[in-house]
Scaffold this motif. Structure first.
Motif, PDB file in Angstrom:
ATOM      1  N   ARG A 193     -15.174  -1.170   2.406  1.00 46.54           N
ATOM      2  CA  ARG A 193     -14.040  -0.553   1.709  1.00 46.54           C
ATOM      3  C   ARG A 193     -12.806  -0.515   2.611  1.00 46.54           C
ATOM      4  O   ARG A 193     -11.685  -0.749   2.172  1.00 46.54           O
ATOM      5  CB  ARG A 193     -14.434   0.867   1.312  1.00 46.54           C
ATOM      6  N   ARG A 194     -13.025  -0.237   3.876  1.00 49.46           N
ATOM      7  CA  ARG A 194     -11.921  -0.191   4.845  1.00 49.46           C
ATOM      8  C   ARG A 194     -11.250  -1.554   4.951  1.00 49.46           C
ATOM      9  O   ARG A 194     -10.025  -1.660   5.008  1.00 49.46           O
ATOM     10  CB  ARG A 194     -12.469   0.268   6.197  1.00 49.46           C
ATOM     11  N   ALA A 195     -12.045  -2.614   4.954  1.00 51.39           N
ATOM     12  CA  ALA A 195     -11.495  -3.971   5.034  1.00 51.39           C
ATOM     13  C   ALA A 195     -10.699  -4.312   3.783  1.00 51.39           C
ATOM     14  O   ALA A 195      -9.655  -4.964   3.853  1.00 51.39           O
ATOM     15  CB  ALA A 195     -12.613  -4.984   5.244  1.00 51.39           C
ATOM     16  N   GLU A 196     -11.175  -3.870   2.606  1.00 42.47           N
ATOM     17  CA  GLU A 196     -10.460  -4.127   1.357  1.00 42.47           C
ATOM     18  C   GLU A 196      -9.093  -3.445   1.353  1.00 42.47           C
ATOM     19  O   GLU A 196      -8.091  -4.024   0.935  1.00 42.47           O
ATOM     20  CB  GLU A 196     -11.292  -3.630   0.177  1.00 42.47           C
ATOM     21  N   VAL A 197      -9.067  -2.204   1.813  1.00 44.90           N
ATOM     22  CA  VAL A 197      -7.801  -1.470   1.854  1.00 44.90           C
ATOM     23  C   VAL A 197      -6.846  -2.110   2.857  1.00 44.90           C
ATOM     24  O   VAL A 197      -5.653  -2.286   2.585  1.00 44.90           O
ATOM     25  CB  VAL A 197      -8.049   0.008   2.203  1.00 44.90           C
ATOM     26  N   ALA A 198      -7.357  -2.480   4.030  1.00 46.33           N
ATOM     27  CA  ALA A 198      -6.515  -3.117   5.042  1.00 46.33           C
ATOM     28  C   ALA A 198      -5.917  -4.417   4.524  1.00 46.33           C
ATOM     29  O   ALA A 198      -4.750  -4.723   4.770  1.00 46.33           O
ATOM     30  CB  ALA A 198      -7.322  -3.377   6.312  1.00 46.33           C
ATOM     31  N   ALA A 199      -6.713  -5.184   3.776  1.00 46.81           N
ATOM     32  CA  ALA A 199      -6.228  -6.454   3.240  1.00 46.81           C
ATOM     33  C   ALA A 199      -5.122  -6.243   2.214  1.00 46.81           C
ATOM     34  O   ALA A 199      -4.240  -7.094   2.047  1.00 46.81           O
ATOM     35  CB  ALA A 199      -7.380  -7.232   2.610  1.00 46.81           C
ATOM     36  N   ALA A 200      -5.147  -5.090   1.529  1.00 47.67           N
ATOM     37  CA  ALA A 200      -4.173  -4.825   0.470  1.00 47.67           C
ATOM     38  C   ALA A 200      -2.881  -4.199   0.985  1.00 47.67           C
ATOM     39  O   ALA A 200      -1.856  -4.237   0.313  1.00 47.67           O
ATOM     40  CB  ALA A 200      -4.795  -3.914  -0.579  1.00 47.67           C
ATOM     41  N   LEU A 201      -2.910  -3.595   2.166  1.00 47.15           N
ATOM     42  CA  LEU A 201      -1.717  -2.957   2.721  1.00 47.15           C
ATOM     43  C   LEU A 201      -0.728  -4.003   3.218  1.00 47.15           C
ATOM     44  O   LEU A 201      -1.117  -5.083   3.675  1.00 47.15           O
ATOM     45  CB  LEU A 201      -2.108  -2.037   3.881  1.00 47.15           C
ATOM     46  N   ASP A 202       0.570  -3.677   3.178  1.00 48.10           N
ATOM     47  CA  ASP A 202       1.545  -4.588   3.778  1.00 48.10           C
ATOM     48  C   ASP A 202       1.508  -4.432   5.292  1.00 48.10           C
ATOM     49  O   ASP A 202       0.975  -3.458   5.832  1.00 48.10           O
ATOM     50  CB  ASP A 202       2.956  -4.339   3.220  1.00 48.10           C
ATOM     51  N   ASP A 203       2.071  -5.407   6.008  1.00 45.92           N
ATOM     52  CA  ASP A 203       1.927  -5.481   7.459  1.00 45.92           C
ATOM     53  C   ASP A 203       2.455  -4.246   8.176  1.00 45.92           C
ATOM     54  O   ASP A 203       1.793  -3.698   9.065  1.00 45.92           O
ATOM     55  CB  ASP A 203       2.650  -6.723   8.006  1.00 45.92           C
ATOM     56  N   ASP A 204       3.658  -3.792   7.813  1.00 50.43           N
ATOM     57  CA  ASP A 204       4.253  -2.648   8.503  1.00 50.43           C
ATOM     58  C   ASP A 204       3.427  -1.386   8.288  1.00 50.43           C
ATOM     59  O   ASP A 204       3.225  -0.595   9.211  1.00 50.43           O
ATOM     60  CB  ASP A 204       5.690  -2.424   8.024  1.00 50.43           C
ATOM     61  N   ARG A 205       2.970  -1.179   7.057  1.00 51.18           N
ATOM     62  CA  ARG A 205       2.175   0.012   6.759  1.00 51.18           C
ATOM     63  C   ARG A 205       0.842  -0.032   7.489  1.00 51.18           C
ATOM     64  O   ARG A 205       0.396   0.966   8.063  1.00 51.18           O
ATOM     65  CB  ARG A 205       1.952   0.104   5.249  1.00 51.18           C
ATOM     66  N   LEU A 206       0.188  -1.191   7.492  1.00 51.27           N
ATOM     67  CA  LEU A 206      -1.080  -1.321   8.194  1.00 51.27           C
ATOM     68  C   LEU A 206      -0.891  -1.110   9.693  1.00 51.27           C
ATOM     69  O   LEU A 206      -1.727  -0.474  10.346  1.00 51.27           O
ATOM     70  CB  LEU A 206      -1.706  -2.681   7.916  1.00 51.27           C
ATOM     71  N   ALA A 207       0.209  -1.613  10.239  1.00 54.29           N
ATOM     72  CA  ALA A 207       0.492  -1.428  11.665  1.00 54.29           C
ATOM     73  C   ALA A 207       0.607   0.056  12.006  1.00 54.29           C
ATOM     74  O   ALA A 207       0.039   0.528  13.000  1.00 54.29           O
ATOM     75  CB  ALA A 207       1.775  -2.163  12.045  1.00 54.29           C
ATOM     76  N   ASP A 208       1.337   0.811  11.180  1.00 50.56           N
ATOM     77  CA  ASP A 208       1.488   2.246  11.418  1.00 50.56           C
ATOM     78  C   ASP A 208       0.142   2.968  11.364  1.00 50.56           C
ATOM     79  O   ASP A 208      -0.117   3.887  12.149  1.00 50.56           O
ATOM     80  CB  ASP A 208       2.424   2.864  10.379  1.00 50.56           C
TER      81      ASP A 208
END
Length: 423
Positions: A193-208
């Motif tokens: 589930r964590r990988a699915e959410v990470a894949a869906a986030l945009d780069d800046d948001r995932l970086a934060d």
């Protein structure tokens, strides 16, 4: 929306040239990328799809857009040339919103979307969809019959985010949370589930969010991303946090990702990796506010007001001889925020610097850095090499990160928000 904030209809942006600050054309705008949100909030604009000279389509984040007009788009000049790939939570405004049939909430009457208006939020760099220009009846954009009207996002139905508990819904729910709270929620998801959410986030948001996760979660997530995207996310992270993450990876993986990063970003991270972890050099960020001696108080306050700065970095500016990026020319001293507020806007910052405190050397150990910040009541301190060049700044949050127990990020914080989505 605040009065005076310009509204732009996206049909007027289709195909317009995109320029860098020097007036050189980067490419042409082909679409806008938006993300639907829960709670009836208007979709947030993530960025633009820009077609460059080679006909490659790339993604330009809205955070790197400084001006949007009917005839042109101006960027900061920093462009990632990797090919655009649409993610599950993203919607193309021109491609998916226009000519779509939706319904008016009040009358349940069917209308067709002819155009979409976007607007920048007051005092922020965020953009969102503001209004829809629609035609009543079942006719498409080419049909001339039927009344046309402009309505608010909340006045139509048909774009709602599907509440099926998937990654898209969960990411939309996360949109209203702070990165720390999202990180805490993600930590308790299953790896899948964590990988699915990470894949869906945009780069800046995932970086934060990565910056707030425990190290093992960071390594797990970055390892499941495509390498090109992993490099993009590392570029969006603060250099010191990116260096920490890379230091936990096998040497071959670390080098491969550094090679994929933009040379300037990779150079900053490589420099940080050259220092011992628990020293001023290993703790510092390479992106403090740096001004030349001929800058004014007005210039300094404009830099301090930047939205993406942490409070610790915004508490002071560092005055140095050119160049004004780390490693700089000769470090002259620090001008603290409170002092800037007490002097006229035209005052030169060189006349306000505090040059009495001896700056930290890059090999200063963590206990000495902690004592330095505590003794002088500082939230940030300069790191200067033997030649007198500013290398970066150590902030109190990075020091605390290394003083707290290793598992402190795994503590459940009460954010006052409830997040659904399951494991």
């Amino acid at each position: 929306m605040a009065a005076g904030t310009p509204r732009v209809f996206v049909s007027h942006l289709s195909g317009v040239p995109v320029f860098d600050p020097n007036g050189d054309q980067v490419g042409r705008m082909r679409d806008l990328v938006a993300m639907l949100r829960v709670g009836g909030k208007p979709p947030r604009l993530l960025g633009m799809v820009v077609e460059v000279v080679s006909r490659r389509r790339i993604f330009l984040p809205m955070t790197r857009v400084t001006g949007v007009e009917s005839g042109q788009v101006i960027t900061t000049g920093v462009v990632n040339m990797r090919r655009f790939e649409q993610r599950p939570t993203e919607r193309l405004v021109l491609g998916e919103f226009l000519d779509r049939r939706v319904r008016l909430v009040e009358t349940d009457e069917e209308v067709t979307v002819l155009d979409v208006a976007i607007q920048q939020l007051p005092a922020r760099r965020d953009w969102e969809i503001d209004k829809f220009f629609v035609r009543k009846g079942r006719g498409g954009a080419l049909r001339r019959k039927g009344e046309t009207l402009t309505v608010e996002w909340s006045a139509i139905s048909g774009f709602s985010l599907e509440q099926h508990g998937g990654a898209e819904s969960l990411v939309a729910t996360f949109d209203r949370l702070r990165p720390t709270d999202v990180a805490n929620a993600m930590h308790h998801l299953t790896p899948k589930r964590r990988a699915e959410v990470a894949a869906a986030l945009d780069d800046d948001r995932l970086a934060d969010i990565l910056e707030e996760l425990p190290g093992d979660d960071q390594v797990e997530i970055i390892g499941k991303l495509k390498e090109d995207r992993a490099a993009d996310v590392l570029e969006a992270m603060d250099p010191d946090d990116a260096a920490d993450l890379l230091s936990w990876l096998p040497e071959a993986d670390k080098e491969r990702l550094l090679t994929l990063m933009r040379p300037d970003d990779a150079a900053d991270v490589r420099r940080l990796l050259s220092y011992e972890e628990r020293t001023a050099g290993g703790l510092m960020t390479t992106e403090p506010i740096i001004l030349r001696p001929d800058a004014t108080v007005a210039d300094a306050l404009a830099r301090v007001r930047q939205q993406d700065l942490s409070p610790a970095l915004a508490a002071q500016v560092y005055v140095c001889r050119s160049p004004d990026e780390t490693p700089t020319g000769r470090y002259l001293g620090t001008a603290h925020f409170q002092r800037l507020l007490r002097d006229p806007p035209f005052t030169l910052v060189s006349s306000l610097v505090d040059s009495n405190l001896v700056p930290l050397a890059p090999d200063t150990p963590l206990p000495a850095v902690t004592s330095y910040l505590a003794a002088y009541n500082l939230v940030s301190a300069p790191v200067v090499d033997e030649s007198g060049s500013l290398l970066g700044a150590v902030t109190v949050d990075d020091v605390l990160d290394h003083l707290l127990p290793e598992d402190w990020r795994e503590t459940d914080f009460d954010s006052g928000e409830e997040v659904s989505g399951g494991r």
